[in-house]
Design a protein around this motif. Structure first.
Motif, mmCIF file in Angstrom:
data_model
loop_
_atom_site.group_PDB
_atom_site.id
_atom_site.type_symbol
_atom_site.label_atom_id
_atom_site.label_comp_id
_atom_site.label_asym_id
_atom_site.label_seq_id
_atom_site.Cartn_x
_atom_site.Cartn_y
_atom_site.Cartn_z
ATOM 1 N N THR A 306 59.636 33.269 16.494
ATOM 2 C CA THR A 306 58.247 33.728 16.594
ATOM 3 C C THR A 306 58.160 35.232 16.363
ATOM 4 O O THR A 306 57.215 35.726 15.735
ATOM 5 C CB THR A 306 57.640 33.379 17.961
ATOM 6 O OG1 THR A 306 58.454 33.921 19.014
ATOM 7 C CG2 THR A 306 57.508 31.872 18.138
ATOM 8 N N THR A 307 59.141 35.977 16.835
ATOM 9 C CA THR A 307 59.130 37.429 16.644
ATOM 10 C C THR A 307 59.242 37.805 15.176
ATOM 11 O O THR A 307 58.498 38.654 14.669
ATOM 12 C CB THR A 307 60.274 38.079 17.439
ATOM 13 O OG1 THR A 307 60.048 37.880 18.835
ATOM 14 C CG2 THR A 307 60.364 39.574 17.164
ATOM 15 N N ASP A 308 60.162 37.169 14.464
ATOM 16 C CA ASP A 308 60.323 37.464 13.042
ATOM 17 C C ASP A 308 59.086 37.063 12.239
ATOM 18 O O ASP A 308 58.678 37.773 11.313
ATOM 19 C CB ASP A 308 61.542 36.737 12.492
ATOM 20 C CG ASP A 308 62.850 37.447 12.804
ATOM 21 O OD1 ASP A 308 62.821 38.455 13.533
ATOM 22 O OD2 ASP A 308 63.901 36.985 12.320
ATOM 23 N N LEU A 309 58.490 35.932 12.572
ATOM 24 C CA LEU A 309 57.333 35.470 11.812
ATOM 25 C C LEU A 309 56.133 36.396 11.998
ATOM 26 O O LEU A 309 55.421 36.699 11.033
ATOM 27 C CB LEU A 309 56.965 34.041 12.208
ATOM 28 C CG LEU A 309 57.933 32.948 11.740
ATOM 29 C CD1 LEU A 309 57.397 31.570 12.152
ATOM 30 C CD2 LEU A 309 58.156 32.991 10.224
ATOM 31 N N THR A 310 55.895 36.838 13.224
ATOM 32 C CA THR A 310 54.768 37.751 13.411
ATOM 33 C C THR A 310 55.021 39.073 12.710
ATOM 34 O O THR A 310 54.105 39.688 12.156
ATOM 35 C CB THR A 310 54.469 37.986 14.905
ATOM 36 O OG1 THR A 310 55.649 38.467 15.564
ATOM 37 C CG2 THR A 310 53.979 36.711 15.578
ATOM 38 N N ARG A 311 56.260 39.513 12.692
ATOM 39 C CA ARG A 311 56.602 40.759 11.989
ATOM 40 C C ARG A 311 56.380 40.592 10.483
ATOM 41 O O ARG A 311 55.856 41.486 9.809
ATOM 42 C CB ARG A 311 58.054 41.131 12.291
ATOM 43 C CG ARG A 311 58.486 42.472 11.693
ATOM 44 C CD ARG A 311 59.921 42.781 12.073
ATOM 45 N NE ARG A 311 60.063 42.901 13.521
ATOM 46 C CZ ARG A 311 61.237 42.901 14.149
ATOM 47 N NH1 ARG A 311 62.356 42.738 13.464
ATOM 48 N NH2 ARG A 311 61.289 43.035 15.461
ATOM 49 N N PHE A 312 56.788 39.458 9.940
ATOM 50 C CA PHE A 312 56.586 39.177 8.514
ATOM 51 C C PHE A 312 55.111 39.139 8.164
ATOM 52 O O PHE A 312 54.661 39.752 7.189
ATOM 53 C CB PHE A 312 57.267 37.857 8.153
ATOM 54 C CG PHE A 312 56.862 37.294 6.816
ATOM 55 C CD1 PHE A 312 57.059 38.026 5.647
ATOM 56 C CD2 PHE A 312 56.286 36.032 6.730
ATOM 57 C CE1 PHE A 312 56.687 37.499 4.406
ATOM 58 C CE2 PHE A 312 55.915 35.497 5.503
ATOM 59 C CZ PHE A 312 56.118 36.233 4.338
ATOM 60 N N ASN A 313 54.324 38.413 8.959
ATOM 61 C CA ASN A 313 52.890 38.306 8.699
ATOM 62 C C ASN A 313 52.215 39.673 8.744
ATOM 63 O O ASN A 313 51.377 40.003 7.895
ATOM 64 C CB ASN A 313 52.250 37.351 9.708
ATOM 65 C CG ASN A 313 50.781 37.121 9.464
ATOM 66 O OD1 ASN A 313 49.940 37.903 9.910
ATOM 67 N ND2 ASN A 313 50.439 36.044 8.766
ATOM 68 N N ALA A 314 52.595 40.492 9.717
ATOM 69 C CA ALA A 314 52.016 41.833 9.836
ATOM 70 C C ALA A 314 52.350 42.679 8.613
ATOM 71 O O ALA A 314 51.491 43.390 8.072
ATOM 72 C CB ALA A 314 52.521 42.514 11.102
ATOM 73 N N ALA A 315 53.605 42.616 8.156
ATOM 74 C CA ALA A 315 54.013 43.405 6.997
ATOM 75 C C ALA A 315 53.297 42.941 5.739
ATOM 76 O O ALA A 315 52.882 43.758 4.906
ATOM 77 C CB ALA A 315 55.526 43.308 6.812
ATOM 78 N N LEU A 316 53.125 41.642 5.606
ATOM 79 C CA LEU A 316 52.449 41.110 4.425
ATOM 80 C C LEU A 316 50.991 41.537 4.366
ATOM 81 O O LEU A 316 50.518 42.067 3.357
ATOM 82 C CB LEU A 316 52.559 39.579 4.427
ATOM 83 C CG LEU A 316 51.835 38.841 3.306
ATOM 84 C CD1 LEU A 316 52.387 39.240 1.942
ATOM 85 C CD2 LEU A 316 51.943 37.329 3.513
ATOM 86 N N LEU A 317 50.269 41.326 5.462
ATOM 87 C CA LEU A 317 48.829 41.568 5.442
ATOM 88 C C LEU A 317 48.466 43.043 5.533
ATOM 89 O O LEU A 317 47.361 43.432 5.146
ATOM 90 C CB LEU A 317 48.156 40.779 6.567
ATOM 91 C CG LEU A 317 48.260 39.258 6.414
ATOM 92 C CD1 LEU A 317 47.665 38.558 7.618
ATOM 93 C CD2 LEU A 317 47.576 38.786 5.138
ATOM 94 N N SER A 318 49.378 43.866 6.010
ATOM 95 C CA SER A 318 49.104 45.304 6.075
ATOM 96 C C SER A 318 49.488 46.026 4.794
ATOM 97 O O SER A 318 49.308 47.241 4.679
ATOM 98 C CB SER A 318 49.845 45.936 7.264
ATOM 99 O OG SER A 318 51.252 45.860 7.067
ATOM 100 N N GLY A 319 50.025 45.285 3.829
ATOM 101 C CA GLY A 319 50.330 45.887 2.538
ATOM 102 C C GLY A 319 51.718 46.468 2.404
ATOM 103 O O GLY A 319 51.997 47.172 1.429
ATOM 104 N N LYS A 320 52.614 46.168 3.331
ATOM 105 C CA LYS A 320 53.971 46.714 3.247
ATOM 106 C C LYS A 320 54.846 45.955 2.249
ATOM 107 O O LYS A 320 55.859 46.491 1.788
ATOM 108 C CB LYS A 320 54.626 46.703 4.628
ATOM 109 C CG LYS A 320 53.991 47.670 5.610
ATOM 110 C CD LYS A 320 54.690 47.625 6.958
ATOM 111 C CE LYS A 320 54.040 48.602 7.937
ATOM 112 N NZ LYS A 320 54.671 48.540 9.276
ATOM 113 N N LEU A 321 54.468 44.733 1.926
ATOM 114 C CA LEU A 321 55.272 43.927 1.008
ATOM 115 C C LEU A 321 54.640 43.802 -0.374
ATOM 116 O O LEU A 321 55.349 43.574 -1.362
ATOM 117 C CB LEU A 321 55.508 42.537 1.596
ATOM 118 C CG LEU A 321 56.379 42.473 2.848
ATOM 119 C CD1 LEU A 321 56.404 41.054 3.406
ATOM 120 C CD2 LEU A 321 57.801 42.950 2.549
#
Length: 419
Positions: A306-321
């Motif tokens: 769950t920790t990795d998934l929320t981190r991934f989602n945050a990075a994706l939607l905030s424009g980091k990826l």
């Protein structure tokens, strides 16, 4: 057994509903998921609360409400185990787990447990494709024949975009009987033969293309895991590396997702984890934790936390990826089913606290929900080990989604397409 942790910085958000029953049904109705029949849980371990481990006072749906919503999913018989995490502004603000990791021993769900994420893997693969688009190494409206000549009938009329948003019309290989777990005979065959079988991507595509297409390319939306097997093959053709290597290089390592892996043939869930189960006709739960995921690849083989998934989602939607142009393409939705929509490995979920973006996923014994707000500031990840889908268990899962996402439970729903 229930364990929860609250963190500083939690604040209340009133809600009027989210994805609801459609998510529960989706989590249990596609391909190898099957509709799981009732199973008895070990009443003691599953329903006895462990000491509450609050770190600080919270104002996001009070920790007691979050804990209650989490525990209800298990107590109603809908899942042997469930985990959830809420993240805000880059920090986890609440994390909890309920149920048991193993029905045989009654062991509690371990901290940071890993789980199979099913179709949430698609979002990782789609992100790689959009990065390649940004690098001008492929185009979304290129025909797949350009990258995979001769592999798919009518490949000159099917685009990369249509694979990503499920409008290609290509048959879903998991609809083939050899992948079925419906009925005791099919389940027994899968338990003893099917789940140990190694499939090459070409073999999976041949299974799918041996069947007629659902529709002409672009004619309608129809969920097909085959689309993302082909996406993995296109990634390899363009980069010279496997899709797993590209996900690792572009996403997992840069974001330090230490509990995330994209296995090819390894059947185990590495590290601490809760077991997954499928209900047998006898009433016993068959342990399906160990499974060769090679058939699914970028369509559903991933493992995470769950920790990795929320981190991934945050990075994706905030424009980091992704750059803004590619993220905008990823968010473009097409009509799906039951009034829902589907983008390029990303789905929009309307909520009372704004639009959330993410995906649901499932594979035998495991179901996952991942979503975050459009700004990339608030994320929710839920993992459950489903046992039984009913009106009652659907309501408990609806409450859990509402409470973790917006702070209260109201039961309004929005459609969720297939996994």
């Amino acid at each position: 057994m229930t364990t929860t942790t609250a963190y500083p910085g939690m604040h209340r958000r009133r809600a009027r509903g989210l994805v609801g029953r459609a998510a529960v049904v989706a989590l249990a109705s596609t391909g190898l998921l099957g509709t799981l029949a009732p199973a008895a849980l070990a009443a003691g371990p599953a329903t006895t609360a462990a000491p509450h481990r609050a770190v600080a006072p919270s104002t996001v749906a009070e920790p007691a409400a979050l804990e209650s919503a989490l525990r209800a999913v298990v107590e109603e018989g809908g899942s042997s185990a469930v985990q959830a995490e809420v993240r805000e502004d880059g920090h986890p603000v609440w994390r909890g787990a309920a149920g048991v990791a193993d029905l045989a021993t009654g062991a509690p769900v371990p901290n940071g447990a890993r789980f199979r994420i099913g179709s949430v893997t698609k979002t990782f693969a789609a992100t790689v494709v959009l990065q390649l688009v940004g690098e001008q190494r492929l185009r979304l409206d290129d025909p797949i024949e350009r990258y995979l000549p001769g592999l798919v009938p009518n490949g000159g009329a099917i685009t990369v975009r249509q694979l990503l948003n499920h409008t290609s019309g290509i048959y879903n290989f998991t609809d083939d009987p050899r992948f079925s777990t419906e009925g005791e005979t099919a389940l027994q065959h899968w338990l003893t033969v099917g789940r140990w079988t190694t499939y090459r991507p070409q073999a999976v595509v041949h299974i799918a293309t041996a069947q007629p297409p659902y529709a002409a390319p672009g004619e309608k939306w129809k969920y097909s895991n085959t689309n993302y097997v082909l996406i993995g093959m296109i990634i390899e053709r363009v980069t010279g590396h496997t899709w797993t290597e590209e996900v690792d290089r572009r996403i997992i390592r840069p974001l330090d997702l230490r509990g995330t892996s994209m296995p090819t043939t390894s059947p185990i869930v590495p590290g601490p984890h809760a077991h997954g189960y499928i209900q047998r006709a006898s009433g016993q739960a068959a342990d399906v934790t160990i499974e060769n995921p090679s058939a699914f690849g970028p369509a559903g083989a991933g493992i995470s936390t769950t920790t990795d998934l929320t981190r991934f989602n945050a990075a994706l939607l905030s424009g980091k990826l992704l750059r803004p142009a590619e993220l905008a393409e990823m968010k473009k939705q097409v009509p799906a089913e039951n009034g829902s929509t589907y983008g390029l490995g990303l789905v929009r979920y309307p909520t009372a606290c704004g639009e959330f973006w993410g995906l649901t996923g499932g594979i035998a014994g495991y179901g996952t929900v991942l979503m975050g707000d459009a700004a990339g500031r608030r994320q929710v990840a839920i993992s459950l080990n489903p046992l039984h889908v009913s009106e009652a268990t659907s309501r408990t899962f609806q409450t859990l989604i509402d409470t973790t996402t917006c702070g209260s439970a109201t039961g309004q729903t929005a459609g969720v397409p297939g996994l």
